[in-house]
Design a protein around this motif. Structure first.
Motif, PDB file in Angstrom:
ATOM      1  N   ASN A 301     161.743  21.602  68.900  1.00  0.00           N
ATOM      2  CA  ASN A 301     161.720  22.836  68.127  1.00  0.00           C
ATOM      3  C   ASN A 301     162.709  23.841  68.701  1.00  0.00           C
ATOM      4  OD1 ASN A 301     159.950  23.081  70.385  1.00  0.00           O
ATOM      5  ND2 ASN A 301     159.141  24.972  69.508  1.00  0.00           N
ATOM      6  N   LYS A 302     163.417  24.507  67.814  1.00  0.00           N
ATOM      7  CA  LYS A 302     164.411  25.499  68.213  1.00  0.00           C
ATOM      8  C   LYS A 302     163.701  26.697  68.841  1.00  0.00           C
ATOM      9  CE  LYS A 302     167.855  26.016  65.429  1.00  0.00           C
ATOM     10  NZ  LYS A 302     168.709  26.416  64.273  1.00  0.00           N
ATOM     11  N   SER A 303     164.220  27.137  69.971  1.00  0.00           N
ATOM     12  CA  SER A 303     163.573  28.237  70.685  1.00  0.00           C
ATOM     13  C   SER A 303     163.758  29.551  69.937  1.00  0.00           C
ATOM     14  CB  SER A 303     164.161  28.368  72.096  1.00  0.00           C
ATOM     15  OG  SER A 303     164.000  27.166  72.808  1.00  0.00           O
ATOM     16  N   PRO A 304     162.661  30.265  69.622  1.00  0.00           N
ATOM     17  CA  PRO A 304     162.788  31.564  68.942  1.00  0.00           C
ATOM     18  C   PRO A 304     163.161  32.664  69.935  1.00  0.00           C
ATOM     19  CG  PRO A 304     160.492  31.072  69.344  1.00  0.00           C
ATOM     20  CD  PRO A 304     161.273  29.874  69.836  1.00  0.00           C
ATOM     21  N   ARG A 305     163.515  33.818  69.385  1.00  0.00           N
ATOM     22  CA  ARG A 305     163.831  34.966  70.247  1.00  0.00           C
ATOM     23  C   ARG A 305     162.779  36.051  70.035  1.00  0.00           C
ATOM     24  NH1 ARG A 305     166.093  39.110  67.333  1.00  0.00           N
ATOM     25  NH2 ARG A 305     166.764  38.605  65.197  1.00  0.00           N
ATOM     26  N   TRP A 306     162.561  36.843  71.063  1.00  0.00           N
ATOM     27  CA  TRP A 306     161.562  37.906  70.992  1.00  0.00           C
ATOM     28  C   TRP A 306     162.182  39.159  70.378  1.00  0.00           C
ATOM     29  CZ3 TRP A 306     156.553  38.558  71.109  1.00  0.00           C
ATOM     30  CH2 TRP A 306     156.028  39.832  71.303  1.00  0.00           C
ATOM     31  N   HIS A 307     161.558  39.662  69.316  1.00  0.00           N
ATOM     32  CA  HIS A 307     162.053  40.858  68.622  1.00  0.00           C
ATOM     33  C   HIS A 307     161.262  42.066  69.114  1.00  0.00           C
ATOM     34  CE1 HIS A 307     163.374  43.558  65.458  1.00  0.00           C
ATOM     35  NE2 HIS A 307     164.187  42.613  65.001  1.00  0.00           N
ATOM     36  N   GLU A 308     161.941  42.976  69.808  1.00  0.00           N
ATOM     37  CA  GLU A 308     161.269  44.121  70.418  1.00  0.00           C
ATOM     38  C   GLU A 308     160.643  45.047  69.379  1.00  0.00           C
ATOM     39  OE1 GLU A 308     160.480  44.763  73.391  1.00  0.00           O
ATOM     40  OE2 GLU A 308     161.558  43.139  74.402  1.00  0.00           O
ATOM     41  N   ASN A 328     154.776  27.760  62.144  1.00  0.00           N
ATOM     42  CA  ASN A 328     156.189  27.729  61.751  1.00  0.00           C
ATOM     43  C   ASN A 328     157.038  27.080  62.840  1.00  0.00           C
ATOM     44  OD1 ASN A 328     155.171  29.223  59.644  1.00  0.00           O
ATOM     45  ND2 ASN A 328     156.100  31.159  60.290  1.00  0.00           N
ATOM     46  N   PHE A 329     158.000  26.236  62.423  1.00  0.00           N
ATOM     47  CA  PHE A 329     158.900  25.632  63.404  1.00  0.00           C
ATOM     48  C   PHE A 329     160.180  25.170  62.733  1.00  0.00           C
ATOM     49  CE2 PHE A 329     156.276  21.970  62.030  1.00  0.00           C
ATOM     50  CZ  PHE A 329     157.260  21.078  61.657  1.00  0.00           C
ATOM     51  N   GLN A 330     161.195  24.987  63.556  1.00  0.00           N
ATOM     52  CA  GLN A 330     162.460  24.359  63.174  1.00  0.00           C
ATOM     53  C   GLN A 330     162.770  23.280  64.200  1.00  0.00           C
ATOM     54  OE1 GLN A 330     165.290  27.631  62.979  1.00  0.00           O
ATOM     55  NE2 GLN A 330     165.132  27.724  60.751  1.00  0.00           N
ATOM     56  N   LEU A 331     163.069  22.077  63.725  1.00  0.00           N
ATOM     57  CA  LEU A 331     163.385  20.973  64.620  1.00  0.00           C
ATOM     58  C   LEU A 331     164.870  20.641  64.552  1.00  0.00           C
ATOM     59  CD1 LEU A 331     160.440  18.445  64.087  1.00  0.00           C
ATOM     60  CD2 LEU A 331     160.679  20.209  65.834  1.00  0.00           C
ATOM     61  N   VAL A 332     165.480  20.479  65.720  1.00  0.00           N
ATOM     62  CA  VAL A 332     166.883  20.096  65.807  1.00  0.00           C
ATOM     63  C   VAL A 332     167.007  18.894  66.724  1.00  0.00           C
ATOM     64  CG1 VAL A 332     167.787  22.408  65.362  1.00  0.00           C
ATOM     65  CG2 VAL A 332     167.240  21.742  67.704  1.00  0.00           C
ATOM     66  N   ALA A 333     168.019  18.082  66.479  1.00  0.00           N
ATOM     67  CA  ALA A 333     168.264  16.923  67.338  1.00  0.00           C
ATOM     68  C   ALA A 333     168.778  17.397  68.684  1.00  0.00           C
ATOM     69  CB  ALA A 333     169.273  15.991  66.679  1.00  0.00           C
ATOM     70  N   THR A 334     168.359  16.741  69.745  1.00  0.00           N
ATOM     71  CA  THR A 334     168.770  17.113  71.088  1.00  0.00           C
ATOM     72  C   THR A 334     169.218  15.880  71.850  1.00  0.00           C
ATOM     73  OG1 THR A 334     168.057  18.155  73.161  1.00  0.00           O
ATOM     74  CG2 THR A 334     166.416  16.919  71.952  1.00  0.00           C
ATOM     75  N   ASP A 335     170.203  16.056  72.682  1.00  0.00           N
ATOM     76  CA  ASP A 335     170.731  14.961  73.498  1.00  0.00           C
ATOM     77  C   ASP A 335     170.128  15.074  74.887  1.00  0.00           C
ATOM     78  OD1 ASP A 335     172.106  12.942  74.674  1.00  0.00           O
ATOM     79  OD2 ASP A 335     174.109  13.784  74.412  1.00  0.00           O
ATOM     80  N   GLU A 336     169.072  14.287  75.145  1.00  0.00           N
ATOM     81  CA  GLU A 336     168.382  14.383  76.424  1.00  0.00           C
ATOM     82  C   GLU A 336     169.173  13.755  77.562  1.00  0.00           C
ATOM     83  OE1 GLU A 336     164.493  12.700  75.730  1.00  0.00           O
ATOM     84  OE2 GLU A 336     163.711  14.711  75.341  1.00  0.00           O
ATOM     85  N   SER A 337     170.173  12.951  77.210  1.00  0.00           N
ATOM     86  CA  SER A 337     170.982  12.322  78.261  1.00  0.00           C
ATOM     87  C   SER A 337     172.004  13.298  78.840  1.00  0.00           C
ATOM     88  CB  SER A 337     171.707  11.097  77.703  1.00  0.00           C
ATOM     89  OG  SER A 337     172.586  11.476  76.642  1.00  0.00           O
ATOM     90  N   ALA A 338     172.309  14.364  78.085  1.00  0.00           N
ATOM     91  CA  ALA A 338     173.276  15.348  78.568  1.00  0.00           C
ATOM     92  C   ALA A 338     172.632  16.232  79.640  1.00  0.00           C
ATOM     93  CB  ALA A 338     173.771  16.217  77.412  1.00  0.00           C
ATOM     94  N   PRO A 339     173.416  16.676  80.635  1.00  0.00           N
ATOM     95  CA  PRO A 339     172.863  17.507  81.715  1.00  0.00           C
ATOM     96  C   PRO A 339     172.256  18.808  81.204  1.00  0.00           C
ATOM     97  CG  PRO A 339     175.061  16.696  82.265  1.00  0.00           C
ATOM     98  CD  PRO A 339     174.834  16.354  80.843  1.00  0.00           C
ATOM     99  N   THR A 340     172.853  19.375  80.150  1.00  0.00           N
ATOM    100  CA  THR A 340     172.378  20.668  79.633  1.00  0.00           C
ATOM    101  C   THR A 340     171.365  20.512  78.505  1.00  0.00           C
ATOM    102  OG1 THR A 340     174.255  20.721  78.083  1.00  0.00           O
ATOM    103  CG2 THR A 340     174.537  21.808  80.222  1.00  0.00           C
ATOM    104  N   ASN A 341     170.958  19.273  78.200  1.00  0.00           N
ATOM    105  CA  ASN A 341     170.007  19.025  77.117  1.00  0.00           C
ATOM    106  C   ASN A 341     170.481  19.693  75.827  1.00  0.00           C
ATOM    107  OD1 ASN A 341     167.778  17.879  76.016  1.00  0.00           O
ATOM    108  ND2 ASN A 341     166.304  19.319  76.893  1.00  0.00           N
TER     109      ASN A 341
END
Length: 387
Positions: A301-308, A328-341
């Motif tokens: 799931n895509k990380s949300p941001r905090w709205h002040e 509510n959520f949004q899913l995105v593909a992620t490369d777990e093999s990459a150092p920065t995920n």
């Protein structure tokens, strides 16, 4: 008879077939037409069955192109029920959702969504009967009457929760031939497994834990929130049936080409909706032994941001979600093999609330409608350990 008159007469015949209920994907009337229509046409010397192949292809191609959306798209389905020759041509003309962005036949719900833009759907929840109905939107509006796609019913077990998924809104039972899969949770409702009744690709392995016919196609994990920290749910989906290379340039996701016949129930698959072969063709190659050994596609799931100002977590749903909810959520593909995920930019699946019992669901390649629906169902369960 002129060509134009012939077209008008053929459309009249197609309309008559539609009005008799050929559109209903898995009703007894469809089974009767699928089994009898070719023989009836041959016995009665139906003129439509004897059309020259070149003319027939030209006519059906025009019908397919002129009916891009439901409910008018029912004419394409009706054409496939006229006789055997028409059905064969329609199967050749109608492209998979990945290429056309259209859902036409029941098998389309098991095939990957479009690459270019997401398919916009919505889910209606019935709290009384614990059932959920998936529709594809007919207009650009958030909600409309929609075209029914799938139904699911929630079943409470002593140690888990189970959702049965069916092609028939009126028959969501385990023994029904319209049941195409299920979603099962663990005791804490933090892990869910999506099972497909049919093999998702050649060489698919049946789950050792559950009876035959249960092919695990994906797992959904919700991260435990032991310390009770603030923030939305964190989820991770491992797509067992989709290799990570599917989202790369030139990558392919396994595509089911038809519902296989059951040895115990010949009505489990209708010839009307099957493709040329129960096996997959070369354009939708199954997972080979080498493919099965490679890494599986992972969605996070895509990380949300905090709205002040609003004092809440926010995500950009591009107007498709109007009510704040932990679901509510949004899913995105992620490369777990990459150092920065590293995460991909395109949202593969998004789900959000727009009413008390109304939710939007937008999905795209390489996820299918069946897989997307099952993942969204996992969000409805209460998860005290995650919130």
């Amino acid at each position: 008879m002129s060509f134009r008159s012939m077209i008008r007469e053929m459309k009249g015949e197609v309309g008559a077939i539609s009005s008799r209920g050929l559109l209903r994907s898995r009703t007894p009337s469809v089974r009767r037409v699928a089994a009898v229509a070719p023989e009836e046409a041959a016995r009665q010397g139906c003129c439509w069955a004897e059309l020259p192949p070149e003319l027939l292809r030209e006519v059906l191609a025009r019908v397919e192109e002129s009916e891009p959306r439901w409910p008018r798209r029912r004419d394409v389905v009706a054409c496939a029920g006229v006789c055997r020759s028409w059905r064969g041509v329609v199967r050749e003309i109608v492209r998979v959702p990945e290429e056309s962005g259209r859902l036409t036949f029941p098998i389309s719900v098991k095939q990957p969504g479009p690459r270019d833009a997401p398919l916009k759907c919505f889910i209606r929840r019935n709290r009384t009967t614990q059932t959920y109905y998936l529709y594809i939107g007919l207009t650009a509006a958030l909600t409309d009457d929609g075209k029914f796609i799938l139904a699911a019913r929630k079943c409470h077990r002593p140690t888990c929760t189970e959702y049965l998924i069916s092609l028939d809104r009126g028959d969501v039972s385990k023994g029904s031939h319209t049941c195409i899969g299920k979603l099962r949770s663990n005791f804490l409702r933090t892990k869910f497994t999506v099972y497909d009744v049919h093999p998702p690709h050649a060489g698919a392995v049946v789950s050792k834990r559950w009876p035959a016919g249960n092919y695990p196609v994906s797992h959904v994990y919700y991260e435990l929130n032991v310390l009770g920290s603030r923030g939305p749910r964190r989820m991770r989906c491992v797509m067992d049936s989709i290799p990570a290379s599917a989202i790369e340039q030139g990558g392919r996701a396994p595509t089911q080409s038809g519902f296989p016949l059951s040895n115990n129930d010949s009505s489990a698959s209708i010839s009307f909706f099957k493709s040329k072969s129960s096996r997959m063709d070369s354009s939708t190659a199954p997972l080979s032994t080498q493919d099965q050994a490679e890494s599986k596609l992972v969605l996070k799931n895509k990380s949300p941001r905090w709205h002040e100002n609003l004092q809440c977590w926010c995500l950009n749903f591009h107007g498709r979600v109007t009510v704040a909810s932990v679901k509510n959520f949004q899913l995105v593909a992620t490369d777990e093999s990459a150092p920065t995920n590293q995460e991909h930019d395109d949202t593969t699946l998004q789900f959000g609330k727009i009413g008390k019992d109304l939710f939007t669901m937008d999905y795209r390649y390489p996820v299918s409608a069946f897989q997307a629906f099952a993942i969204c169902l996992s969000s409805f369960d209460t998860k005290l350990a995650c919130e």
